[in-house]
Enzyme design. Sequence first.
Site, PDB file in Angstrom:
ATOM      1  N   HIS A   1       0.827  -1.210   0.000  1.00  0.00           N
ATOM      2  CA  HIS A   1       0.000   0.000   0.000  1.00  0.00           C
ATOM      3  C   HIS A   1       0.861   1.261   0.000  1.00  0.00           C
ATOM      4  O   HIS A   1       1.180   1.819   1.039  1.00  0.00           O
ATOM      5  CB  HIS A   1      -0.889  -0.024   1.250  1.00  0.00           C
ATOM      6  CG  HIS A   1      -2.028   0.926   1.199  1.00  0.00           C
ATOM      7  ND1 HIS A   1      -3.192   0.708   1.900  1.00  0.00           N
ATOM      8  CD2 HIS A   1      -2.210   2.099   0.545  1.00  0.00           C
ATOM      9  CE1 HIS A   1      -4.033   1.705   1.687  1.00  0.00           C
ATOM     10  NE2 HIS A   1      -3.448   2.568   0.859  1.00  0.00           N
TER      11      HIS A   1
ATOM     12  N   LEU B   1       2.713   6.543  -4.946  1.00  0.00           N
ATOM     13  CA  LEU B   1       3.886   7.128  -5.586  1.00  0.00           C
ATOM     14  C   LEU B   1       3.574   8.439  -6.307  1.00  0.00           C
ATOM     15  O   LEU B   1       4.486   9.134  -6.748  1.00  0.00           O
ATOM     16  CB  LEU B   1       4.509   6.129  -6.564  1.00  0.00           C
ATOM     17  CG  LEU B   1       5.110   4.872  -5.931  1.00  0.00           C
ATOM     18  CD1 LEU B   1       5.718   3.981  -7.001  1.00  0.00           C
ATOM     19  CD2 LEU B   1       6.147   5.221  -4.879  1.00  0.00           C
ATOM     20  N   ARG B   2       2.287   8.744  -6.461  1.00  0.00           N
ATOM     21  CA  ARG B   2       1.828  10.015  -7.054  1.00  0.00           C
ATOM     22  C   ARG B   2       2.270  10.217  -8.501  1.00  0.00           C
ATOM     23  O   ARG B   2       2.220  11.337  -9.010  1.00  0.00           O
ATOM     24  CB  ARG B   2       2.326  11.203  -6.223  1.00  0.00           C
ATOM     25  CG  ARG B   2       2.044  11.129  -4.721  1.00  0.00           C
ATOM     26  CD  ARG B   2       0.582  11.059  -4.399  1.00  0.00           C
ATOM     27  NE  ARG B   2       0.335  11.312  -2.977  1.00  0.00           N
ATOM     28  CZ  ARG B   2      -0.769  10.950  -2.344  1.00  0.00           C
ATOM     29  NH1 ARG B   2      -1.721  10.289  -3.007  1.00  0.00           N
ATOM     30  NH2 ARG B   2      -0.945  11.216  -1.064  1.00  0.00           N
TER      31      ARG B   2
ATOM     32  N   HIS C   1      -5.565  -0.685   5.446  1.00  0.00           N
ATOM     33  CA  HIS C   1      -5.442   0.220   6.603  1.00  0.00           C
ATOM     34  C   HIS C   1      -6.597   0.111   7.614  1.00  0.00           C
ATOM     35  O   HIS C   1      -7.282   1.099   7.920  1.00  0.00           O
ATOM     36  CB  HIS C   1      -5.251   1.670   6.164  1.00  0.00           C
ATOM     37  CG  HIS C   1      -6.172   2.181   5.086  1.00  0.00           C
ATOM     38  ND1 HIS C   1      -7.533   1.968   5.087  1.00  0.00           N
ATOM     39  CD2 HIS C   1      -5.918   2.919   3.981  1.00  0.00           C
ATOM     40  CE1 HIS C   1      -8.065   2.556   4.031  1.00  0.00           C
ATOM     41  NE2 HIS C   1      -7.104   3.145   3.338  1.00  0.00           N
TER      42      HIS C   1
ATOM     43  N   ASP D   1       0.665   2.644   3.832  1.00  0.00           N
ATOM     44  CA  ASP D   1      -0.185   3.681   3.244  1.00  0.00           C
ATOM     45  C   ASP D   1       0.621   4.968   3.076  1.00  0.00           C
ATOM     46  O   ASP D   1       0.158   6.069   3.390  1.00  0.00           O
ATOM     47  CB  ASP D   1      -1.440   3.929   4.082  1.00  0.00           C
ATOM     48  CG  ASP D   1      -2.477   4.786   3.355  1.00  0.00           C
ATOM     49  OD1 ASP D   1      -2.314   5.017   2.131  1.00  0.00           O
ATOM     50  OD2 ASP D   1      -3.443   5.238   4.003  1.00  0.00           O
TER      51      ASP D   1
ATOM     52  N   GLY E   1      -3.206  12.060   4.973  1.00  0.00           N
ATOM     53  CA  GLY E   1      -2.079  11.208   4.605  1.00  0.00           C
ATOM     54  C   GLY E   1      -0.740  11.614   5.177  1.00  0.00           C
ATOM     55  O   GLY E   1      -0.460  12.804   5.363  1.00  0.00           O
TER      56      GLY E   1
END
Length: 445
Positions: free
Chosen positions: A60, A63-64, A232, A305, A324
Amino acid sequence: MTVLIKNGHVIDPATATDEVTDILIEDGVIVKREKNCKAKADEKIDAKGCYVMPGFIDLHVHLRDPGFTEKETVETGARAAARGGYTTILAMPNTKPVVDQADVVNYVHQKAANLALVNVLQVGAVTKGQQGKELADIVGMAEAGIPAISEDGKSVMNAKLAREAMMVAAKCGIPVLAHCEDINLVDGGCVNADEHTRKIGLKGITNSVEDVIIARDIMLAQDTGAHLHLCHCSTKDSVMMVQLAKEQGVSVSAEVCPHHFTLTSEDIVPENTNYKMNPPLRTAEDVEALRKGLKEDIMDVISTDHAPHTADDKNTTMQRAPFGIVGLETAAALTHTELVLGGYLTPMQMAEKMSYNPAKVIGLDKGSLAEGKEADIVIFDPKKTYKIDSSKFWSKSKNTPFDGREVTGEVKMTLVAGQVVYDCKNQTPMQKAQTVTHKAMTGER
């Protein structure tokens, strides 16, 4: 090239190995595991005093890339993973464009092959554009090599569509990684709904936001035969439902993130938006249930995450900041400090939940240090105590609530296919295929 790892305490869940022994690597593959190995090697690594474990696998990670590369890229995220002891990571599909077809999968995999220090596997979206209206090209993406599908960042609220996706995933032989959140119940919340957060004036998110969709997705998995992996998990009832589902024979696994088994909502500093994540930090009762769930092997996996954001993203109010935090470079230390030293997990269980079990969830032939396996390895010093310093992160983003926190346990070295991709004595991020010279693995930097 041959590499000999000497004197390490080898912990391998796949073979139930828990002893000091040596590992010989040839051309990226483990060829021998024996005490006092006398084989000649091009390179020797002294791992005395350290655990030698299968490289960690994170199911999880965000990496955008593509679309939000100011936060993270395939290259920088993989560097952070290497520094954290991870040798394989799964990238979530909520990028721009969304990973909903094979072309985008191929883009990430090709970029990773050229630039990433670790193995990067791109997860495919469940629906087109993650709009929840029409299924993505799951079959085409499976043929392109996705290890799973996920709508991470949201749930597929249409139960009929979610069921159809599970049926396709089951036929493709890949799991569904489920972010469980009933968007209709969020109601603008930004932290957990409890007495403490009400006192500090922040709008809350109830446990039911997560629990309702967990219950639904377990039922859909039972109905379709798909393997459901719950992302999560943060509530006490999530542990209870996973246990019941397993007892009933449902193919389900579940992950817990370090922030959810370490922090509670009472740790929140209202003006520090690095304490804002989704699901939110819950109560002490939830944290204890998650820890016991991990201890009792109800909860299978520890994932991060990893969710990078820029400083500007987070430099706003708790209500407006994005959810986040980053986690690749802190997860191992937090797991060891909070769970192993805290008496919840053995070192063997740590290896199971950070490597062996994640590999099983996605059917990956990794997570083992047996002879014949690829030499994806982490060398971990269980005695090193230090304070987390986000300024040293290899991630592009630094958004963590753990900056300055004292922990015990440090990744000393990470090897991917026998190649050193991280050495704690060299804090300059490596380039792909770069090698380093290294001697003793213990002691001060």
